[in-house]
Design a protein around this motif. Structure first.
Motif, PDB file in Angstrom:
ATOM      1  N   LYS A 136       0.873  -1.381   0.070  1.00 17.54           N
ATOM      2  CA  LYS A 136       0.013   0.087  -0.033  1.00 17.54           C
ATOM      3  C   LYS A 136       0.764   1.175   0.104  1.00 17.54           C
ATOM      4  CE  LYS A 136      -4.349  -1.791   2.245  1.00 17.54           C
ATOM      5  NZ  LYS A 136      -5.056  -1.417   3.406  1.00 17.54           N
ATOM      6  N   LYS A 137       2.082   1.170   0.785  1.00 15.08           N
ATOM      7  CA  LYS A 137       2.861   2.475   0.669  1.00 15.08           C
ATOM      8  C   LYS A 137       3.367   2.856  -0.900  1.00 15.08           C
ATOM      9  CE  LYS A 137       4.655   1.280   5.166  1.00 15.08           C
ATOM     10  NZ  LYS A 137       6.009   1.030   5.952  1.00 15.08           N
ATOM     11  N   TRP A 138       3.211   1.961  -1.682  1.00 18.85           N
ATOM     12  CA  TRP A 138       3.576   2.221  -3.148  1.00 18.85           C
ATOM     13  C   TRP A 138       2.515   2.619  -4.017  1.00 18.85           C
ATOM     14  CZ3 TRP A 138       8.852   2.681  -4.486  1.00 18.85           C
ATOM     15  CH2 TRP A 138       9.662   2.614  -3.922  1.00 18.85           C
ATOM     16  N   ARG A 139       1.371   2.537  -3.555  1.00 24.36           N
ATOM     17  CA  ARG A 139       0.368   2.897  -4.738  1.00 24.36           C
ATOM     18  C   ARG A 139       0.314   4.075  -5.184  1.00 24.36           C
ATOM     19  NH1 ARG A 139      -4.722   2.903   0.000  1.00 24.36           N
ATOM     20  NH2 ARG A 139      -4.021   4.718   1.100  1.00 24.36           N
ATOM     21  N   TRP A 140       1.139   5.242  -4.485  1.00 21.79           N
ATOM     22  CA  TRP A 140       1.309   6.729  -5.203  1.00 21.79           C
ATOM     23  C   TRP A 140       1.921   6.407  -6.743  1.00 21.79           C
ATOM     24  CZ3 TRP A 140       5.999   8.110  -6.731  1.00 21.79           C
ATOM     25  CH2 TRP A 140       7.174   7.427  -6.166  1.00 21.79           C
ATOM     26  N   VAL A 141       2.624   5.321  -6.884  1.00 20.66           N
ATOM     27  CA  VAL A 141       3.099   5.211  -8.222  1.00 20.66           C
ATOM     28  C   VAL A 141       2.091   5.172  -9.124  1.00 20.66           C
ATOM     29  CG1 VAL A 141       4.703   4.010  -9.620  1.00 20.66           C
ATOM     30  CG2 VAL A 141       5.446   4.272  -7.267  1.00 20.66           C
ATOM     31  N   GLY A 142       0.895   4.385  -8.857  1.00 20.06           N
ATOM     32  CA  GLY A 142      -0.242   4.067  -9.588  1.00 20.06           C
ATOM     33  C   GLY A 142      -0.984   5.330  -9.814  1.00 20.06           C
ATOM     34  N   TYR A 143      -0.924   6.119  -8.678  1.00 19.92           N
ATOM     35  CA  TYR A 143      -1.929   7.529  -9.064  1.00 19.92           C
ATOM     36  C   TYR A 143      -0.930   8.219  -9.692  1.00 19.92           C
ATOM     37  CZ  TYR A 143      -5.373   6.157  -5.743  1.00 19.92           C
ATOM     38  OH  TYR A 143      -6.438   5.659  -4.994  1.00 19.92           O
ATOM     39  N   VAL A 144       0.347   8.261  -9.910  1.00 24.95           N
ATOM     40  CA  VAL A 144       1.074   9.001 -10.612  1.00 24.95           C
ATOM     41  C   VAL A 144       0.512   8.814 -12.149  1.00 24.95           C
ATOM     42  CG1 VAL A 144       3.472   9.566 -11.619  1.00 24.95           C
ATOM     43  CG2 VAL A 144       2.975   9.489  -9.097  1.00 24.95           C
ATOM     44  N   GLY A 145       0.634   7.538 -12.243  1.00 23.47           N
ATOM     45  CA  GLY A 145       0.461   6.786 -13.623  1.00 23.47           C
ATOM     46  C   GLY A 145      -1.189   7.356 -14.227  1.00 23.47           C
ATOM     47  N   VAL A 146      -2.056   7.186 -13.308  1.00 22.85           N
ATOM     48  CA  VAL A 146      -3.372   7.552 -13.930  1.00 22.85           C
ATOM     49  C   VAL A 146      -3.551   9.027 -13.938  1.00 22.85           C
ATOM     50  CG1 VAL A 146      -5.900   7.655 -12.967  1.00 22.85           C
ATOM     51  CG2 VAL A 146      -4.663   5.659 -12.592  1.00 22.85           C
ATOM     52  N   ILE A 147      -3.052   9.732 -12.942  1.00 25.10           N
ATOM     53  CA  ILE A 147      -3.052  11.244 -13.370  1.00 25.10           C
ATOM     54  C   ILE A 147      -2.325  11.794 -14.548  1.00 25.10           C
ATOM     55  CG2 ILE A 147      -2.233  13.529 -12.431  1.00 25.10           C
ATOM     56  CD1 ILE A 147      -2.498  12.229  -9.406  1.00 25.10           C
ATOM     57  N   ASN A 148      -1.147  10.925 -14.855  1.00 25.53           N
ATOM     58  CA  ASN A 148      -0.505  11.448 -15.915  1.00 25.53           C
ATOM     59  C   ASN A 148      -1.109  11.057 -17.459  1.00 25.53           C
ATOM     60  OD1 ASN A 148       1.821  11.805 -17.687  1.00 25.53           O
ATOM     61  ND2 ASN A 148       2.553   9.780 -17.664  1.00 25.53           N
ATOM     62  N   LEU A 149      -2.005  10.016 -17.262  1.00 27.70           N
ATOM     63  CA  LEU A 149      -2.668   9.430 -18.531  1.00 27.70           C
ATOM     64  C   LEU A 149      -3.897  10.285 -18.588  1.00 27.70           C
ATOM     65  CD1 LEU A 149      -2.429   5.652 -18.241  1.00 27.70           C
ATOM     66  CD2 LEU A 149      -1.176   7.017 -19.745  1.00 27.70           C
ATOM     67  N   PHE A 150      -4.369  10.806 -17.575  1.00 24.50           N
ATOM     68  CA  PHE A 150      -5.500  11.698 -17.783  1.00 24.50           C
ATOM     69  C   PHE A 150      -5.000  13.096 -18.485  1.00 24.50           C
ATOM     70  CE2 PHE A 150      -7.824  15.562 -15.942  1.00 24.50           C
ATOM     71  CZ  PHE A 150      -9.071  15.130 -16.225  1.00 24.50           C
ATOM     72  N   VAL A 151      -3.933  13.502 -18.201  1.00 25.17           N
ATOM     73  CA  VAL A 151      -3.673  14.833 -18.693  1.00 25.17           C
ATOM     74  C   VAL A 151      -3.217  14.668 -20.123  1.00 25.17           C
ATOM     75  CG1 VAL A 151      -2.087  16.815 -18.594  1.00 25.17           C
ATOM     76  CG2 VAL A 151      -2.767  15.758 -16.828  1.00 25.17           C
ATOM     77  N   ILE A 152      -2.370  13.252 -20.390  1.00 29.98           N
ATOM     78  CA  ILE A 152      -2.156  12.980 -21.780  1.00 29.98           C
ATOM     79  C   ILE A 152      -3.316  12.913 -22.640  1.00 29.98           C
ATOM     80  CG2 ILE A 152      -1.142  11.112 -23.230  1.00 29.98           C
ATOM     81  CD1 ILE A 152       0.871  10.638 -21.088  1.00 29.98           C
ATOM     82  N   MET A 153      -4.241  12.322 -22.125  1.00 29.73           N
ATOM     83  CA  MET A 153      -5.627  12.040 -23.016  1.00 29.73           C
ATOM     84  C   MET A 153      -6.136  13.243 -23.087  1.00 29.73           C
ATOM     85  SD  MET A 153      -7.319   9.323 -24.191  1.00 29.73           S
ATOM     86  CE  MET A 153      -8.590   9.033 -25.185  1.00 29.73           C
ATOM     87  N   SER A 154      -6.064  14.189 -22.521  1.00 26.90           N
ATOM     88  CA  SER A 154      -6.769  15.605 -22.527  1.00 26.90           C
ATOM     89  C   SER A 154      -6.067  16.268 -23.884  1.00 26.90           C
ATOM     90  CB  SER A 154      -6.612  16.370 -21.138  1.00 26.90           C
ATOM     91  OG  SER A 154      -7.164  15.722 -20.173  1.00 26.90           O
ATOM     92  N   TYR A 155      -4.828  16.071 -23.895  1.00 30.24           N
ATOM     93  CA  TYR A 155      -4.199  16.605 -25.246  1.00 30.24           C
ATOM     94  C   TYR A 155      -4.039  15.750 -26.405  1.00 30.24           C
ATOM     95  CZ  TYR A 155       0.705  15.463 -23.626  1.00 30.24           C
ATOM     96  OH  TYR A 155       1.604  14.713 -23.271  1.00 30.24           O
ATOM     97  N   TYR A 156      -4.222  14.552 -26.119  1.00 29.19           N
ATOM     98  CA  TYR A 156      -3.971  13.775 -27.018  1.00 29.19           C
ATOM     99  C   TYR A 156      -5.331  13.674 -27.978  1.00 29.19           C
ATOM    100  CZ  TYR A 156      -1.359   9.459 -29.265  1.00 29.19           C
ATOM    101  OH  TYR A 156      -0.607   8.730 -29.705  1.00 29.19           O
TER     102      TYR A 156
END
Length: 453
Positions: free
Chosen positions: A74-94
């Motif tokens: 659980k201490k490393w789930r922040w890495v997953g959220y980095v990915g999801v937030i990143n993809l949200f922004v990427i999809m916004s301009y993609y």
């Protein structure tokens, strides 16, 4: 998902706008053959090992990127959220850029005003992207296509579409290459591509190749964790990853072979250094100089459309998988909610193309301090310069420091035996070499303010 479908879907994620749009331009900008060799080495030595690390996480627990990391530690789930937030922004301009591509594809068929001379191609592009509504309507159409495929699900939607689109994409791209290299005068562009002039190698070449490799093979975003969760426990992930990286590199090389010789013949070496406007300003001018250029231009933008669509589908699927599993939503509701919120950022990205509208956001790097930049520039810097490297670093450190490379390697091998020497090399790269390279990337992006895209 079948192994063949998994390879094609993952390759579809990797083979996107970066291969067809950005790779040929970077080859021209950063030294031709020297850049190509540097890029291939980085994909093999850094991109492939990180890809395997992400695949192993997904297959271990068969969950989305956040759920997988939360279950393992659980201490490393922040890495997953980095990915999801990143993809949200990427999809916004993609989706905006996907809309541009769709517009150009249709323009080659229906818009006679499109053919207006060399200066006219630049004016056409600038006029189009700075309009308030038209780019958003094309982006909406592109987004609806992505949603349609993702709502159908993994097997009925993503796998089926990938099996049809990826072979079509490669066949058309090979046809373009054959057409280009057989044209009189193609030799100069081919020599530029394959000449190794080490005097042209610089830190810009290295950073450009690193950025291209990371974005191209989709590491650091969580896509590969999600797709890894769809694979069979028996598959050899190393072999699959080799196929994916090979197809991705092949597509980039074919795109360069199809484009660079043509640009050299018509616009010279400077024509390929136009940056973001390369595909939308330089190439239409190139096509206008050739017999059959009208058809060739349509085929090129159709290829770009296929590449954009398969990559956008993978980005959307990763985000939707997170919402379905973590928020217990249906696919349709998840797609509607995601798209509604994302549209706000998409509108900001598109409207900020016109500087006079004053749509700006703050950005910081140690070279320039706090800056107010157009929203579109900040969104790209946020993903390319910060979140993608941060996500890749997080996956490497999680595997090396928490989960252990030994456990990850067991999931990479599946039921197959792989040489212990290969395991040692992979473990060294994920534990030490890749993190060191990513720290170097941050030195250039956040330290010196240099962009990866």
């Amino acid at each position: 998902m079948s192994r063949f479908g998994f390879i094609l879907a993952s390759a579809g994620s990797a083979i996107g706008l970066g291969n067809i749009w950005k790779f040929p331009g970077k080859v021209g900008l950063y030294g031709g053959g020297v850049f190509i060799l540097t890029y291939i080495l980085i994909v093999a030595l850094i991109g492939l090992p990180i890809m395997l690390a992400e695949f192993s996480i997904g297959r271990a627990v068969q969950k989305n990127v956040v759920g997988a990391l939360e279950q393992l530690n659980k201490k490393w789930r922040w890495v997953g959220y980095v990915g999801v937030i990143n993809l949200f922004v990427i999809m916004s301009y993609y989706v905006i850029v996907g809309g541009w591509v769709t517009k150009y594809m249709v323009a080659y068929v229906a818009d006679k005003s499109f053919y207006s001379g060399a200066a006219g191609f630049q004016n056409y592009f600038v006029s189009f992207i700075t309009r308030p509504y038209e780019p958003l309507l094309w982006a909406l159409f592109f987004l609806c296509l992505c949603i349609f495929v993702v709502v159908k699900g993994v097997s009925s939607g993503i796998e089926k579409v990938s099996k049809k689109l990826m072979p079509m994409f490669l066949i058309l791209l090979i046809g373009c290459v054959i057409r280009t290299v057989t044209l009189p005068g193609a030799q100069e562009g081919l020599e530029f591509m394959f000449r190794l002039n080490w005097s042209e190698f610089s830190t810009d070449t290295l950073v450009g190749a690193l950025g291209q490799a990371f974005f191209s093979v989709s590491v650091g975003m969580g896509i590969l964790v999600t797709y890894g969760s769809y694979t069979s426990k028996q598959d050899n992930l190393l072999k699959s990853a080799l196929w994916i990286c090979s197809l991705d590199t092949l597509a980039a090389m074919l795109a360069a072979l199809a484009i660079i010789p043509m640009v050299f013949m018509t616009l010279g070496a400077e024509g390929i250094k136009m940056g973001g406007g390369f595909a939308f300003m330089a190439l239409p001018e190139v096509f206008a100089h050739f017999p059959g250029g009208h058809f060739f231009g349509f085929v090129f933008f159709f290829l770009l459309f296929l590449a954009a669509l398969t990559s956008a589908i993978s980005v959307l699927e990763t985000c939707i998988a997170f919402m379905i599993e973590e928020w217990h939503m249906s696919r349709i509701k998840a797609c509607v909610l995601f798209s509604t919120v994302m549209s706000i950022f998409s509108m900001g990205y598109s409207l900020s193309m016109d500087d006079s509208r004053g749509i700006v956001l703050p950005w910081f790097d140690f070279a320039s301090g706090v800056q107010l930049l157009p929203m579109n520039a900040v969104m790209e810097k946020f993903t390319d310069n910060l979140m993608i490297p941060l996500g890749a670093l997080g996956f490497c450190l999680f595997v090396a420091c928490s989960w252990t490379t030994q456990k990850a390697w067991e999931h990479i091998c599946g039921d197959r035996e792989i040489s212990p020497a290969v395991e040692k090399v992979w473990s060294f790269v994920v534990s030490y070499l890749a993190p060191a390279v990513i720290v170097i990337i941050f030195y250039f992006t956040l330290g010196k303010g240099q962009g990866l895209s």
